[in-house]
Design a protein around this motif. Structure first.
Motif, PDB file in Angstrom:
ATOM      1  N   TRP A 230     -11.849  60.011   9.816  1.00 12.69           N
ATOM      2  CA  TRP A 230     -10.632  59.277   9.907  1.00 12.69           C
ATOM      3  C   TRP A 230      -9.563  59.781  10.771  1.00 12.69           C
ATOM      4  O   TRP A 230      -8.791  59.088  11.464  1.00 12.69           O
ATOM      5  N   SER A 231      -9.426  61.240  10.988  1.00 13.72           N
ATOM      6  CA  SER A 231      -8.389  61.851  11.717  1.00 13.72           C
ATOM      7  C   SER A 231      -8.653  61.606  13.107  1.00 13.72           C
ATOM      8  O   SER A 231      -7.781  61.603  13.839  1.00 13.72           O
ATOM      9  N   TYR A 232     -10.031  61.767  13.355  1.00 12.92           N
ATOM     10  CA  TYR A 232     -10.163  61.712  14.956  1.00 12.92           C
ATOM     11  C   TYR A 232     -10.224  60.353  15.339  1.00 12.92           C
ATOM     12  O   TYR A 232      -9.754  60.010  16.350  1.00 12.92           O
TER      13      TYR A 232
ATOM     14  N   GLU B 205       3.789  59.297   9.204  1.00  9.64           N
ATOM     15  CA  GLU B 205       3.854  60.571   9.637  1.00  9.64           C
ATOM     16  C   GLU B 205       2.961  61.578   9.218  1.00  9.64           C
ATOM     17  O   GLU B 205       2.457  62.507  10.034  1.00  9.64           O
ATOM     18  N   HIS B 206       2.314  61.381   8.152  1.00  4.02           N
ATOM     19  CA  HIS B 206       1.318  62.071   7.556  1.00  4.02           C
ATOM     20  C   HIS B 206       0.147  62.024   8.497  1.00  4.02           C
ATOM     21  O   HIS B 206      -0.671  62.972   8.850  1.00  4.02           O
ATOM     22  N   GLN B 207      -0.228  60.706   8.700  1.00  7.89           N
ATOM     23  CA  GLN B 207      -1.225  60.338   9.433  1.00  7.89           C
ATOM     24  C   GLN B 207      -1.186  61.109  10.963  1.00  7.89           C
ATOM     25  O   GLN B 207      -2.372  61.630  11.592  1.00  7.89           O
ATOM     26  N   LYS B 208      -0.206  60.778  11.560  1.00 14.52           N
ATOM     27  CA  LYS B 208      -0.049  61.437  12.955  1.00 14.52           C
ATOM     28  C   LYS B 208       0.098  62.982  12.643  1.00 14.52           C
ATOM     29  O   LYS B 208      -0.566  63.443  13.838  1.00 14.52           O
TER      30      LYS B 208
ATOM     31  N   ALA C 263      -3.879  63.826  12.799  1.00 13.39           N
ATOM     32  CA  ALA C 263      -4.799  63.046  13.743  1.00 13.39           C
ATOM     33  C   ALA C 263      -5.253  64.260  14.640  1.00 13.39           C
ATOM     34  O   ALA C 263      -4.613  65.162  15.115  1.00 13.39           O
ATOM     35  N   VAL C 264      -6.575  63.836  15.111  1.00 18.82           N
ATOM     36  CA  VAL C 264      -7.254  64.771  16.040  1.00 18.82           C
ATOM     37  C   VAL C 264      -7.274  63.967  17.258  1.00 18.82           C
ATOM     38  O   VAL C 264      -8.066  62.995  17.537  1.00 18.82           O
ATOM     39  N   ARG C 265      -6.790  64.590  18.287  1.00 21.84           N
ATOM     40  CA  ARG C 265      -6.352  63.920  19.508  1.00 21.84           C
ATOM     41  C   ARG C 265      -7.698  64.193  20.691  1.00 21.84           C
ATOM     42  O   ARG C 265      -7.917  63.158  21.384  1.00 21.84           O
ATOM     43  N   GLY C 266      -8.393  65.059  20.410  1.00 19.82           N
ATOM     44  CA  GLY C 266      -9.541  65.547  21.252  1.00 19.82           C
ATOM     45  C   GLY C 266     -10.795  66.014  20.313  1.00 19.82           C
ATOM     46  O   GLY C 266     -10.655  66.714  19.471  1.00 19.82           O
ATOM     47  N   HIS C 267     -12.074  65.577  20.696  1.00 20.76           N
ATOM     48  CA  HIS C 267     -13.008  65.804  20.055  1.00 20.76           C
ATOM     49  C   HIS C 267     -13.203  67.415  20.056  1.00 20.76           C
ATOM     50  O   HIS C 267     -13.413  67.891  21.260  1.00 20.76           O
ATOM     51  N   PRO C 268     -13.616  68.202  19.261  1.00 19.10           N
ATOM     52  CA  PRO C 268     -13.719  69.612  19.191  1.00 19.10           C
ATOM     53  C   PRO C 268     -15.150  69.978  19.675  1.00 19.10           C
ATOM     54  O   PRO C 268     -16.341  69.037  19.642  1.00 19.10           O
ATOM     55  N   PRO C 269     -15.232  71.217  20.347  1.00 23.98           N
ATOM     56  CA  PRO C 269     -16.729  71.886  20.447  1.00 23.98           C
ATOM     57  C   PRO C 269     -17.273  72.022  19.339  1.00 23.98           C
ATOM     58  O   PRO C 269     -16.888  72.129  18.250  1.00 23.98           O
ATOM     59  N   LEU C 270     -18.723  71.845  19.548  1.00 28.67           N
ATOM     60  CA  LEU C 270     -19.701  72.047  18.703  1.00 28.67           C
ATOM     61  C   LEU C 270     -19.408  73.453  17.762  1.00 28.67           C
ATOM     62  O   LEU C 270     -19.418  73.320  16.337  1.00 28.67           O
ATOM     63  N   LEU C 271     -19.165  74.371  18.265  1.00 30.53           N
ATOM     64  CA  LEU C 271     -18.791  75.693  17.897  1.00 30.53           C
ATOM     65  C   LEU C 271     -17.760  75.738  17.015  1.00 30.53           C
ATOM     66  O   LEU C 271     -17.644  76.163  15.782  1.00 30.53           O
TER      67      LEU C 271
ATOM     68  N   LEU D 288     -18.182  77.375  -0.926  1.00 30.25           N
ATOM     69  CA  LEU D 288     -18.895  77.108  -2.030  1.00 30.25           C
ATOM     70  C   LEU D 288     -17.967  76.071  -3.122  1.00 30.25           C
ATOM     71  O   LEU D 288     -18.722  75.347  -3.882  1.00 30.25           O
ATOM     72  N   THR D 289     -16.745  76.678  -3.045  1.00 26.46           N
ATOM     73  CA  THR D 289     -15.780  75.789  -4.050  1.00 26.46           C
ATOM     74  C   THR D 289     -14.819  75.103  -3.767  1.00 26.46           C
ATOM     75  O   THR D 289     -14.015  74.539  -4.446  1.00 26.46           O
ATOM     76  N   GLY D 290     -14.428  75.230  -2.301  1.00 29.33           N
ATOM     77  CA  GLY D 290     -13.387  74.503  -1.732  1.00 29.33           C
ATOM     78  C   GLY D 290     -12.321  75.560  -1.823  1.00 29.33           C
ATOM     79  O   GLY D 290     -12.338  76.754  -1.983  1.00 29.33           O
ATOM     80  N   PRO D 291     -11.096  75.241  -1.584  1.00 25.75           N
ATOM     81  CA  PRO D 291     -10.395  73.848  -1.369  1.00 25.75           C
ATOM     82  C   PRO D 291     -10.935  73.251  -0.111  1.00 25.75           C
ATOM     83  O   PRO D 291     -11.254  73.899   0.916  1.00 25.75           O
ATOM     84  N   SER D 292     -10.847  71.864   0.003  1.00 22.33           N
ATOM     85  CA  SER D 292     -11.066  71.298   1.246  1.00 22.33           C
ATOM     86  C   SER D 292      -9.754  71.413   2.084  1.00 22.33           C
ATOM     87  O   SER D 292      -8.697  71.279   1.645  1.00 22.33           O
ATOM     88  N   PHE D 293      -9.891  71.242   3.337  1.00 24.57           N
ATOM     89  CA  PHE D 293      -8.545  71.144   4.203  1.00 24.57           C
ATOM     90  C   PHE D 293      -8.747  70.144   5.375  1.00 24.57           C
ATOM     91  O   PHE D 293      -9.946  69.966   5.882  1.00 24.57           O
ATOM     92  N   ASP D 294      -7.937  69.777   6.246  1.00 20.52           N
ATOM     93  CA  ASP D 294      -7.977  69.219   7.271  1.00 20.52           C
ATOM     94  C   ASP D 294      -8.038  69.853   8.397  1.00 20.52           C
ATOM     95  O   ASP D 294      -8.110  70.882   8.712  1.00 20.52           O
ATOM     96  N   TYR D 295      -8.914  69.195   9.626  1.00 17.52           N
ATOM     97  CA  TYR D 295      -9.157  69.722  10.796  1.00 17.52           C
ATOM     98  C   TYR D 295      -7.938  70.373  11.289  1.00 17.52           C
ATOM     99  O   TYR D 295      -7.969  71.412  12.178  1.00 17.52           O
ATOM    100  N   ALA D 296      -7.023  69.537  11.421  1.00 15.80           N
ATOM    101  CA  ALA D 296      -5.779  69.716  12.242  1.00 15.80           C
ATOM    102  C   ALA D 296      -5.066  71.084  11.422  1.00 15.80           C
ATOM    103  O   ALA D 296      -4.611  71.903  12.366  1.00 15.80           O
TER     104      ALA D 296
END
Length: 299
Positions: A142-144, A160-163, A166-174, A187-195
Motif C-alpha cells: 500500500w505504501s509503494y 499526512e500519515h499516508q504521505k 509513502a515509498v517513492r521508489g522501489h527498493p533494491p532486493l537486498l 519472530l515476535t514483531g513488532p511490525s513497522f513500515d518500510y519508510a
C-alpha cells in the motif's frame, strides 16, 4: 543435513532438561541485543553491509538456532511475491492482489499447523513469524502504491500519515530482504513500515538530534555516530520482559491447566469460581507473549 548449532542446543536441552522452545526463543530474543550493538557501529554509509549483516543474522536464527528450513521457505515465498508484484505489476489492484496472496498463504499455513501438523507445546511454529511478515508486506504494498503508482493530484489527497509512509521508489532486493527479515523482530514483531526502516537504515531519523546526544567515535576522534546511545532504555525493556517471564512461571505454578482438566475437582466448584479461574488462567498464559514482545521492542 547436519546442523552444528542445533546439535549443541539439543545436547544442552538433553543434559539440563531445559525446554527446547524456551531456550531457542530466548537465544533469538536476547541475542539480538549484542548483535544490534554491532549493527549500530557499522558505518552509516555502508548500507549494503548493514543489509547483509541483518539478513545473515536472520538466517543464523532460522537455520542454526531454530532449525526451520521449511520456515524460511514459507517466509521467502511471501516476501518474493510482494517484491515481484509491487515491482512489475503497476495497477490499482496490486495492493489488493498482494493482500489476498499473503493472507491466503498465511491462512493455508495456519490450517496446516492446526489440523494437519502434529505439534506440541515445544514445537517452534513459523506462522507467528509469518503473521508479523504479513503485516509488513501488506503495508509495504500500500505504501509503494501511494508513493509511486498514484498521480500527483491523487497523492495530494492522501492523509499526512499516508504521505509520510509513502515509498517513492522501489527498493533494491537486498534492502527489501533486510526489511522483511530483520532479525530483531523476525519472530515476535513488532511490525513497522518500510519508510521507518529506510529512514533508520540511512540514519535520516537521527539527523535532527543535537550533536550533544550523539556519541563520539572511539577510533575517530572528533567524529560522532548518528545513532544515539540507548542502552538504558533497552535494559529497562529487558527487565520488564524478565518480570513478565517470572510472573508467567509463578502464575502457571499456582494456576495449573491440569486442574481445569480434573473432572473430579474443577466441575464441583461454583460457577463464579470457575469463571474467575479461567479468566486468570488465560491472563497468565498471555504473560509469556508480553515478555517476548517487550524484549523484542527493547532490542
Amino acid at each position: 543435513m547436519y546442523n552444528p548449532v542445533d546439535a549443541v542446543l539439543t545436547k544442552i536441552i538433553t543434559n539440563y532438561g531445559i525446554d527446547s522452545f524456551t531456550l531457542r526463543y530466548a537465544i533469538c530474543l536476547l541475542g539480538s541485543f549484542p548483535l544490534n550493538a554491532i549493527l549500530k557501529r557499522i558505518p552509516e554509509k555502508r548500507i549494503g553491509l548493514k543489509c547483509c549483516f541483518i539478513i545473515s543474522m536472520s538466517m543464523f536464527y532460522l537455520f542454526g538456532v531454530l532449525n526451520l528450513v521449511s520456515g524460511f521457505r514459507t517466509l521467502f515465498i511471501s516476501t518474493m511475491f510482494t517484491y515481484l508484484i509491487s515491482r512489475f505489476y503497476r495497477s490499482k489492484f496490486m495492493p489488493h492482489l498482494n493482500f489476498m496472496f499473503v493472507m491466503g498463504h498465511l491462512a493455508i499455513n495456519h490450517i496446516h499447523a492446526q489440523f494437519l501438523n502434529e505439534q506440541t507445546q515445544t514445537t517452534v511454529d513459523i506462522t507467528s513469524s509469518q503473521m508479523v511478515l504479513a503485516m509488513k508486506l501488506t503495508s509495504f504494498a500500500w505504501s509503494y502504491y501511494d508513493g509511486s503508482c498514484t498521480s500527483e493530484s491523487d497523492f495530494k489527497d492522501l492523509t499526512e500519515h499516508q504521505k509520510s509512509r509513502a515509498v517513492r521508489g522501489h527498493p533494491p532486493l537486498l534492502k527489501f530482504l533486510a526489511y522483511a527479515f530483520f532479525y530483531s523482530t523476525l519472530l515476535t514483531g513488532p511490525s513497522f513500515d518500510y519508510a521507518d526502516f529506510d529512514s533508520w537504515l540511512n540514519c535520516e531519523m537521527f539527523r535532527d538530534l543535537p550533536e550533544s546526544k550523539k556519541p563520539m567515535r572511539r577510533h575517530h576522534p572528533g567524529e560522532r555516530r548518528q545513532i544515539p546511545k540507548n542502552g538504558k532504555l533497552a535494559l529497562w525493556k529487558v527487565v520488564q520482559g524478565l518480570a513478565w517471564m517470572i510472573l508467567s512461571t509463578l502464575g502457571m505454578k499456582h494456576f495449573p491447566v491440569k486442574y481445569v482438566l480434573d473432572k473430579d475437582g474443577f466441575p464441583t466448584r461454583s460457577f463464579i469460581f470457575r469463571i474467575h479461574y479461567l479468566f486468570l488462567l488465560g491472563f497468565i498464559h498471555r504473560f509469556k507473549y508480553y515478555a517476548a514482545w517487550t524484549i523484542s521492542e527493547g532490542s
